[in-house]
Design a protein around this motif. Structure first.
Motif, PDB file in Angstrom:
ATOM      1  N   MET A  37      -1.918  -9.131  -4.766  1.00 29.35           N
ATOM      2  CA  MET A  37      -2.050 -10.199  -3.783  1.00 29.35           C
ATOM      3  C   MET A  37      -2.888 -11.374  -4.266  1.00 29.35           C
ATOM      4  O   MET A  37      -2.899 -12.433  -3.624  1.00 29.35           O
ATOM      5  CB  MET A  37      -2.611  -9.626  -2.478  1.00 29.35           C
ATOM      6  N   THR A  38      -3.587 -11.235  -5.383  1.00 30.65           N
ATOM      7  CA  THR A  38      -4.231 -12.414  -5.965  1.00 30.65           C
ATOM      8  C   THR A  38      -3.186 -13.420  -6.443  1.00 30.65           C
ATOM      9  O   THR A  38      -3.483 -14.616  -6.561  1.00 30.65           O
ATOM     10  CB  THR A  38      -5.144 -12.029  -7.145  1.00 30.65           C
ATOM     11  N   ALA A  39      -1.969 -12.932  -6.686  1.00 30.33           N
ATOM     12  CA  ALA A  39      -0.896 -13.827  -7.143  1.00 30.33           C
ATOM     13  C   ALA A  39      -0.533 -14.853  -6.075  1.00 30.33           C
ATOM     14  O   ALA A  39      -0.011 -15.924  -6.380  1.00 30.33           O
ATOM     15  CB  ALA A  39       0.332 -13.015  -7.537  1.00 30.33           C
ATOM     16  N   VAL A  40      -0.792 -14.532  -4.797  1.00 29.12           N
ATOM     17  CA  VAL A  40      -0.475 -15.473  -3.719  1.00 29.12           C
ATOM     18  C   VAL A  40      -1.284 -16.753  -3.856  1.00 29.12           C
ATOM     19  O   VAL A  40      -0.808 -17.848  -3.543  1.00 29.12           O
ATOM     20  CB  VAL A  40      -0.745 -14.815  -2.349  1.00 29.12           C
TER      21      VAL A  40
ATOM     22  N   SER B 150      -6.051   0.479  -3.428  1.00 32.42           N
ATOM     23  CA  SER B 150      -6.568  -0.793  -2.916  1.00 32.42           C
ATOM     24  C   SER B 150      -6.780  -1.789  -4.050  1.00 32.42           C
ATOM     25  O   SER B 150      -6.537  -2.990  -3.886  1.00 32.42           O
ATOM     26  CB  SER B 150      -7.881  -0.570  -2.148  1.00 32.42           C
ATOM     27  N   HIS B 151      -7.211  -1.307  -5.205  1.00 35.94           N
ATOM     28  CA  HIS B 151      -7.383  -2.203  -6.356  1.00 35.94           C
ATOM     29  C   HIS B 151      -6.035  -2.745  -6.822  1.00 35.94           C
ATOM     30  O   HIS B 151      -5.923  -3.924  -7.190  1.00 35.94           O
ATOM     31  CB  HIS B 151      -8.061  -1.455  -7.509  1.00 35.94           C
ATOM     32  N   GLY B 152      -5.033  -1.886  -6.810  1.00 37.00           N
ATOM     33  CA  GLY B 152      -3.703  -2.334  -7.225  1.00 37.00           C
ATOM     34  C   GLY B 152      -3.131  -3.373  -6.289  1.00 37.00           C
ATOM     35  O   GLY B 152      -2.533  -4.372  -6.733  1.00 37.00           O
TER      36      GLY B 152
ATOM     37  N   VAL C 277       0.839  -1.198   0.000  1.00 35.11           N
ATOM     38  CA  VAL C 277       0.000   0.000   0.000  1.00 35.11           C
ATOM     39  C   VAL C 277       0.873   1.246   0.000  1.00 35.11           C
ATOM     40  O   VAL C 277       0.647   2.190  -0.775  1.00 35.11           O
ATOM     41  CB  VAL C 277      -0.946   0.009   1.223  1.00 35.11           C
ATOM     42  N   THR C 278       1.877   1.247   0.861  1.00 40.37           N
ATOM     43  CA  THR C 278       2.756   2.415   0.960  1.00 40.37           C
ATOM     44  C   THR C 278       3.476   2.663  -0.362  1.00 40.37           C
ATOM     45  O   THR C 278       3.595   3.816  -0.817  1.00 40.37           O
ATOM     46  CB  THR C 278       3.784   2.204   2.083  1.00 40.37           C
ATOM     47  N   ALA C 279       3.951   1.606  -1.011  1.00 42.98           N
ATOM     48  CA  ALA C 279       4.672   1.748  -2.276  1.00 42.98           C
ATOM     49  C   ALA C 279       3.785   2.335  -3.354  1.00 42.98           C
ATOM     50  O   ALA C 279       4.172   3.275  -4.062  1.00 42.98           O
ATOM     51  CB  ALA C 279       5.219   0.391  -2.717  1.00 42.98           C
ATOM     52  N   LEU C 280       2.554   1.808  -3.480  1.00 42.75           N
ATOM     53  CA  LEU C 280       1.655   2.317  -4.507  1.00 42.75           C
ATOM     54  C   LEU C 280       1.201   3.736  -4.188  1.00 42.75           C
ATOM     55  O   LEU C 280       1.003   4.553  -5.097  1.00 42.75           O
ATOM     56  CB  LEU C 280       0.446   1.391  -4.664  1.00 42.75           C
ATOM     57  N   GLU C 281       1.033   4.061  -2.905  1.00 41.65           N
ATOM     58  CA  GLU C 281       0.695   5.438  -2.534  1.00 41.65           C
ATOM     59  C   GLU C 281       1.830   6.397  -2.867  1.00 41.65           C
ATOM     60  O   GLU C 281       1.584   7.572  -3.182  1.00 41.65           O
ATOM     61  CB  GLU C 281       0.381   5.517  -1.041  1.00 41.65           C
ATOM     62  N   LYS C 282       3.052   5.911  -2.809  1.00 41.72           N
ATOM     63  CA  LYS C 282       4.207   6.760  -3.146  1.00 41.72           C
ATOM     64  C   LYS C 282       4.369   6.946  -4.649  1.00 41.72           C
ATOM     65  O   LYS C 282       5.220   7.700  -5.102  1.00 41.72           O
ATOM     66  CB  LYS C 282       5.482   6.128  -2.584  1.00 41.72           C
TER      67      LYS C 282
ATOM     68  N   GLY D 228     -14.937 -10.530  -7.696  1.00 46.19           N
ATOM     69  CA  GLY D 228     -13.619 -10.091  -8.126  1.00 46.19           C
ATOM     70  C   GLY D 228     -13.326  -8.664  -7.706  1.00 46.19           C
ATOM     71  O   GLY D 228     -14.109  -8.030  -6.995  1.00 46.19           O
ATOM     72  N   PHE D 229     -12.182  -8.152  -8.145  1.00 47.87           N
ATOM     73  CA  PHE D 229     -11.751  -6.798  -7.774  1.00 47.87           C
ATOM     74  C   PHE D 229     -11.657  -5.930  -9.017  1.00 47.87           C
ATOM     75  O   PHE D 229     -11.308  -6.420 -10.101  1.00 47.87           O
ATOM     76  CB  PHE D 229     -10.389  -6.849  -7.083  1.00 47.87           C
ATOM     77  N   PRO D 230     -11.934  -4.631  -8.893  1.00 48.06           N
ATOM     78  CA  PRO D 230     -11.784  -3.749 -10.054  1.00 48.06           C
ATOM     79  C   PRO D 230     -10.348  -3.763 -10.557  1.00 48.06           C
ATOM     80  O   PRO D 230      -9.406  -3.859  -9.770  1.00 48.06           O
ATOM     81  CB  PRO D 230     -12.158  -2.365  -9.485  1.00 48.06           C
ATOM     82  N   PRO D 231     -10.162  -3.653 -11.852  1.00 43.99           N
ATOM     83  CA  PRO D 231      -8.791  -3.625 -12.371  1.00 43.99           C
ATOM     84  C   PRO D 231      -8.089  -2.344 -11.962  1.00 43.99           C
ATOM     85  O   PRO D 231      -8.719  -1.293 -11.810  1.00 43.99           O
ATOM     86  CB  PRO D 231      -8.992  -3.689 -13.888  1.00 43.99           C
ATOM     87  N   PRO D 232      -6.785  -2.396 -11.774  1.00 45.20           N
ATOM     88  CA  PRO D 232      -6.046  -1.184 -11.401  1.00 45.20           C
ATOM     89  C   PRO D 232      -6.002  -0.209 -12.576  1.00 45.20           C
ATOM     90  O   PRO D 232      -6.040  -0.605 -13.741  1.00 45.20           O
ATOM     91  CB  PRO D 232      -4.657  -1.704 -11.051  1.00 45.20           C
ATOM     92  N   SER D 233      -5.941   1.055 -12.247  1.00 45.59           N
ATOM     93  CA  SER D 233      -5.822   2.072 -13.291  1.00 45.59           C
ATOM     94  C   SER D 233      -4.458   1.970 -13.956  1.00 45.59           C
ATOM     95  O   SER D 233      -3.526   1.343 -13.434  1.00 45.59           O
ATOM     96  CB  SER D 233      -6.009   3.461 -12.686  1.00 45.59           C
TER      97      SER D 233
END
Length: 823
Positions: free
Chosen positions: A610-613, A603-605, A434-439, A707-712
């Motif tokens: 994390m779906t990869a887990v 959150s979408h990203g 989360v922190t990385a994507l927020e940055k 499912g989850f919305p796709p990331p922008s």
């Protein structure tokens, strides 16, 4: 002799005054009952009447302390919290034979008099005025009800003086009490019907052994309702009212039996029962009658499936700030309402899911196993914060020394009856993402991880974090970090998440800032089990999850990602009703307990990563949900392999499962022969993840695969930012310019260049980079000696770290004392 006579006459005067006062009230003066030989009697009588008229007449029936009821989401009773074991019932729910038995032994003319038995009152007044103890009674059932109500009211108010006054027998105080009861009784009979008074009496009277009221007594002694009592059972209960402390059948069986027979004799004398009925009733022994059911604590009575949730609900009601107007400001005020206010508490617990969660936890980690391994699972609705289920592999038993029997709730924070929490290992990685994507770092970001494996550690110092490891003092000795698999070098953050590569996440934290990750954790609702924020103790405590948290807290924080970045604090109650059935106001799930804490796109990203887990190649791949249902999650294992986790979510539900060592030991979960094993080494994917899968598959059966919305595009590929060359600038100036554009800046090695020594020679990236990426400044050492060629300009490709860390030192760990374990 003369003195003795004088004393006797003096002592009789107040007696006569009191007597004549009572007589006047009864309308008895005209019956010639006044003693004419006492000259002062008229004045005394007038004074007594005046005093009687001055006594209060307004009598308010007490709001009796009664059981509250806690229900699950489908209306099943979970528990009945109580201070006094009392269940209030209407008169039509009391067997007629019980009503007759109580009236027969306490007040056989109950339906005939107006609340006062004149002969009994006179007898009681004479004995009280003379200083003797009144053993012959005299109080009607109405008067007893008044006395019990006054006593109950005084005790609830903490007024010991009033409580003592309500029961005093001797002297002037006894006369005053009796006269006040008398006046209240007269007034009460004007305001209530006989049946209403009898109903009040049967609900307030104490029947011994912590049974208050006829329904609780029937349940306690005979395990049946008051409406189903037989003659002999009714007679036994009715006989307890006079001296419950010395005649209850548990502690005083002989006296209880004798007292029962007295009641039966009285009923026979009054013609209420026949000879045969009396004989048959007396022939029943206590052993034949009694089916004693202990009055359990509220949560013990709810059974192991509900007990821990029940305990959590009560503590939540006692402590939650949003209930101040509803239940009171202090814990004591709230306890009084919870345990004595007759509340109806409707909870969010799904009973079927609660049963399934308990079944699965026990199936994977049996209760009382020889390895002393504990397990707990908590499921929340991330959209409202509603607590749907909690379970653990123990029975709810107080003060037991046996493993598998405890009242400690492993699923919740300490203040709610939980333990001190458990280290949560690599489940922390979600907060670093989360922190990385927020940055501004995109999903496509790559990091350069130091090589490490199960038996090969990577070493870190504060310098790996530009001497800012969030709480690690400069000069702290190097510490080691291992990976579950041998891995290192360049990898995307999605690959690092799927494989749970610790050294990759330390590299990522080096770019985004360790303290920034701690701030993200706090904002998303993650805190220590003791209620304190995650401490700033360096990367091992922040990035690798070595601080102790509860499963509910982790599930709640992950719920922020399931709910488009909105965090909803857990709430176990959906409605509270007063004893009158009216709903009381409070903040329900999904209302004021929810707030935006993460950008929805972020959150979408993170969900996309994390779906990869749970995908092929991920640590949780074997626990992918049935039917191809899309879910995101993370395994977690501490460095000593003694605490393991899986926390995962869909848009509908979030579940956290912990499997580990609750007794505070650090014994590794190695060579364990539990169901599904044997296990040489237990990881988060070994037991916790399959348990999570079983609970989630059951809970989501029949629900759509959302499912989850796709990331922008910005989150997926980065926010591209152009920047100018800073070659030849001072280090501070170059840093300030690049940081203003949103980059992280580190200082790399010295290189030969045509610029003077000490200024920036060039950067590892030129022209364009993603916002949030690390740009490394290469510092000029001045021109190279003539015998050596100059460094080429423009700069060569990035050295040692293709994601923007030219000196290879952007990855590290902190906080001395061991890194986190494998995922």
């Amino acid at each position: 002799m003369k003195a003795g006579r004088t004393t006797n006459i003096a002592s009789i005067i107040p007696l006569l005054g009191a007597f004549m006062g009572a007589a006047v009230v009864m309308g008895l003066l005209g019956a010639g009952l006044v003693m004419p030989s006492v000259g002062a009697a008229g004045a005394i009588t007038r004074t007594g009447v005046d005093m009687f008229d001055a006594l209060p007449t307004e009598f308010t029936a007490a709001t009796l302390s009664q059981q509250s009821k806690i229900f699950d989401a489908r209306g099943n009773v979970i528990a009945t919290p109580h201070d006094e074991n009392r269940i209030i019932v209407p008169l039509d729910q009391v067997a007629p034979v019980m009503q007759k038995a109580q009236i027969a032994i306490e007040d056989s003319r109950f339906y005939e008099h107006g609340g006062v038995d004149v002969r009994g009152v006179v007898r009681a007044l004479v004995s009280n005025a003379s200083g003797a103890v009144n053993t012959s009674g005299g109080s009607t059932l109405t008067q007893q009800y008044v006395k019990l109500t006054l006593l109950d009211t005084a005790l609830k108010a903490g007024d010991t003086q009033a409580a003592q006054a309500a029961v005093t027998q001797r002297g002037l105080a006894g006369i005053t009490r009796k006269l006040q009861e008398l006046k209240y009784s007269i007034q009460l009979e004007k305001e209530q019907t006989k049946d209403q008074i009898l109903q009040g009496y049967l609900n307030i009277v104490y029947y011994g052994d912590q049974a208050y009221g006829v329904q609780a007594a029937a349940k306690h002694y005979f395990n049946k309702d008051a409406k189903d009592l037989s003659l002999t059972e009714a007679a036994l209960i009715a006989g307890l009212a006079q001296n419950p402390g010395t005649t209850d059948p548990i502690h005083n069986p002989d006296r209880a039996l004798a007292r029962r027979n007295i009641v039966l004799d009285r009923m026979h004398e009054l013609g209420l029962i026949t000879d045969k009925e009396m004989t048959d009733a007396k022939a029943v022994t206590l052993d034949q009658m009694l089916k004693v059911t202990a009055a359990p604590t509220a949560c013990q009575a709810s059974g192991d499936k509900y007990a821990y949730f029940c305990d959590y609900v009560i503590k939540w009601l006692e402590l939650d700030p949003s209930l101040e107007q509803t239940l009171g400001k202090t814990v004591d005020e709230r306890k009084a309402k919870i345990f004595g206010g007759g509340l109806t508490i409707q909870t969010t617990l799904d009973p079927d899911l609660a049963q399934k969660a308990r079944d699965e936890v026990l199936a994977h980690v049996p209760k009382g196993n020889s390895y002393n391994i504990g397990a707990a699972a908590v499921t929340l609705d991330p959209n409202t914060g509603a607590v749907k289920s909690m379970a653990q592999n123990t029975n709810y038993i107080l003060n037991s020394k046996n493993f598998g029997e405890t009242v400690v709730n492993w699923g919740v924070d300490t203040k709610y009856g939980g333990s001190g929490g458990f280290q949560f290992g690599s489940t922390e990685k979600a907060f670093t993402l989360v922190t990385a994507l927020e940055k501004g770092l995109p999903i496509s970001t790559s990091v350069n991880a130091k090589q490490a494996g199960p038996n090969q550690a990577a070493s870190y110092t504060n310098a790996d974090f530009n001497n800012d490891a969030c709480g690690v003092p400069k000069g702290t000795p190097a510490w080691n970090v291992r990976n579950d698999e041998t891995a290192g070098g360049q990898m995307t953050i999605t690959q690092a998440t799927a494989r749970s590569i610790n050294t990759a996440f330390i590299a990522l934290a080096g770019q985004v800032g360790v303290c920034a990750v701690q701030e993200t954790e706090t904002r998303m609702g993650l805190h220590r089990a003791d209620g304190n924020p995650i401490s700033k103790v360096g990367p091992s405590g922040i990035i690798l999850g070595t601080q102790e948290v509860s499963p509910m807290t982790v599930a709640s924080a992950y719920g922020s990602l399931a709910n488009n970045g909105i965090h909803c604090t857990p709430i176990p109650v959906q409605a509270i009703l007063g004893p009158d059935g009216k709903e009381l106001p409070f903040d329900k799930p999904g209302a004021k307990n929810c707030q935006q804490v993460v950008d929805p796109e972020v959150s979408h990203g993170v969900a996309n990563i994390m779906t990869a887990v749970l995908s092929p190649g991920g640590t949780g791949a074997k626990s992918a949900l049935d039917g191809g249902r899309i879910a995101a999650g993370k395994t977690g294992t501490t460095d000593k392999n003694n605490e393991t986790w899986f926390v995962g979510y869909t848009p509908q539900l979030t579940t956290a499962v912990w499997v580990g060592t609750p007794l505070g030991n650090s014994q590794a979960l190695d060579n364990i022969a539990l169901p599904g094993g044997p296990y040489r080494v237990v990881f988060g994917a070994s037991i916790a993840a399959p348990t999570w899968k079983a609970i989630m598959d059951y809970a989501l059966a029949g629900q759509p695969n959302v499912g989850f919305p796709p990331p922008s595009d910005k989150v997926a590929n980065g926010d591209k930012v152009d920047f100018q060359s800073v070659s030849g600038q001072r280090i501070d100036d170059a840093r300030r310019y690049l940081e203003q554009l949103g980059f992280t800046v580190t200082v790399g090695r010295r290189v030969s260049s045509n610029y003077r020594a000490g200024v920036v020679a060039y950067t590892d990236k030129t022209g364009t980079a993603n916002r949030g990426e690390t740009i490394t400044l290469l510092i000029s050492s001045g021109p190279a000696p003539q015998s050596q060629p100059q460094q080429p300009q423009p700069p060569p490709p990035p050295d040692n770290n293709g994601n923007g860390n030219g000196n290879g030192n952007g990855n590290g760990n902190g906080g001395g004392g061991g890194g986190g374990g494998p995922g």
